[in-house]
Write an enzyme that holds these catalytic residues in place. Structure first.
Site, PDB file in Angstrom:
ATOM      1  N   LYS A 159       0.860  -1.189   0.000  1.00 38.96           N
ATOM      2  CA  LYS A 159       0.000   0.000   0.000  1.00 38.96           C
ATOM      3  C   LYS A 159       0.899   1.243   0.000  1.00 38.96           C
ATOM      4  O   LYS A 159       1.767   1.393   0.878  1.00 38.96           O
ATOM      5  CB  LYS A 159      -0.894  -0.039   1.242  1.00 38.96           C
TER       6      LYS A 159
HETATM    7  O1  G3P Z   1      -7.734   2.217   5.451  1.00 41.53           O
HETATM    8  C1  G3P Z   1      -8.044   3.451   4.931  1.00 41.53           C
HETATM    9  C2  G3P Z   1      -9.414   3.968   5.264  1.00 41.53           C
HETATM   10  O2  G3P Z   1     -10.358   2.955   5.104  1.00 41.53           O
HETATM   11  C3  G3P Z   1      -9.507   4.703   6.571  1.00 41.53           C
HETATM   12  O3  G3P Z   1     -10.841   4.899   6.969  1.00 41.53           O
HETATM   13  O4  G3P Z   1     -12.494   5.592   8.667  1.00 41.53           O
HETATM   14  O5  G3P Z   1     -10.063   6.176   9.003  1.00 41.53           O
HETATM   15  O6  G3P Z   1     -11.417   7.335   7.269  1.00 41.53           O
HETATM   16  P1  G3P Z   1     -11.216   6.060   8.039  1.00 41.53           P
END
Ligand code: G3P
Length: 219
Positions: free
Chosen positions: A87
């Site tokens: 990633k």
């Molecule tokens: O893994 C990346 C993403 O899914 C993060 O989500 O909820 O931290 O905006 P969030």
């Protein structure tokens, strides 16, 4: 549509796997920190443990932000397990690194995508996945789902095989709407995935069926 779980929590990954619907796992440095995972050896062992639970791809994010360091870190991550997808953040050196990884047959997930142009660049560099963050766009009063729609149109116009991995998914309706718009994958917390199970009419209907059965059986 593929379902990935967005967590580094082994119990939750196992629960989603045992439900029979899990196609992969995504992690990020914040999710690893949330589980208290730090130090190279612990990080490596944790990724290996995740790979042992799931049958699908496991996104492991680089911490590096310069080309040489991203390449070095990504090569180490890719060596850990065949399920590992490197990633890489959507920055200039990240795009260059994705091109390098692609040339070596190493799969990548370009993360922190917030615009169609970023997704197009990542696809041109050969990313396996792009991760548009829909919830974080919603957080700043911008429609995250429009981004999914725009990327779908662009990729279909030119036949890019890069998969749209809708990320920052917060609730079941995000999943439904991503499915309607043709996202290839969603990555979501366990709560959003299991939220798809719920409907009060299902609960009421089942209670009625069981009550009628008991009545007929004279219980
Ligand atoms: O893994 C990346 C993403 O899914 C993060 O989500 O909820 O931290 O905006 P969030």
């Amino acid at each position: 549509m593929k379902f990935f779980i967005d967590t580094a929590n082994l119990a939750q990954i196992k629960e989603a796997h045992d439900l029979g619907v899990l196609d992969g796992v995504t992690t990020n440095p914040s999710l690893m920190a949330k589980e208290g995972i730090s130090g190279q050896e612990n990080v490596i062992n944790h990724y290996k443990a995740i790979c042992e639970i799931t049958d699908g791809d496991v996104s492991a994010e680089v911490i590096a932000t310069t080309y040489d360091e991203i390449v070095a870190e990504g090569l180490e991550l890719a060596k850990l397990h065949e399920k590992i997808v490197v990633k890489v953040p959507m920055i200039k050196d990240g795009v260059k690194a994705i091109k390098f990884f692609t040339s070596k047959g190493i799969r990548t997930n370009c993360t922190l995508i917030f615009s169609p142009g970023q997704a197009l660049l990542a696809a041109k560099a050969g990313a396996t996945y792009v991760s548009p963050f829909i919830g974080r766009l919603d957080d700043v009063s911008t429609d995250g789902l429009t981004l999914i729609e725009d990327i779908r149109t662009i990729f279909d116009n030119y036949g890019y095989t890069t998969e749209i991995l809708a990320a920052s998914v917060r609730h079941p309706m995000h999943i439904i709407n991503c499915a309607k718009l043709g996202a290839d994958v969603i990555t979501a917390p366990l709560s959003a995935i299991t939220g798809l199970l719920k409907h009060p009419l299902t609960d009421n209907g089942l209670a009625q069926f069981l009550a009628d059965h008991a009545k007929a059986a004279g219980k």
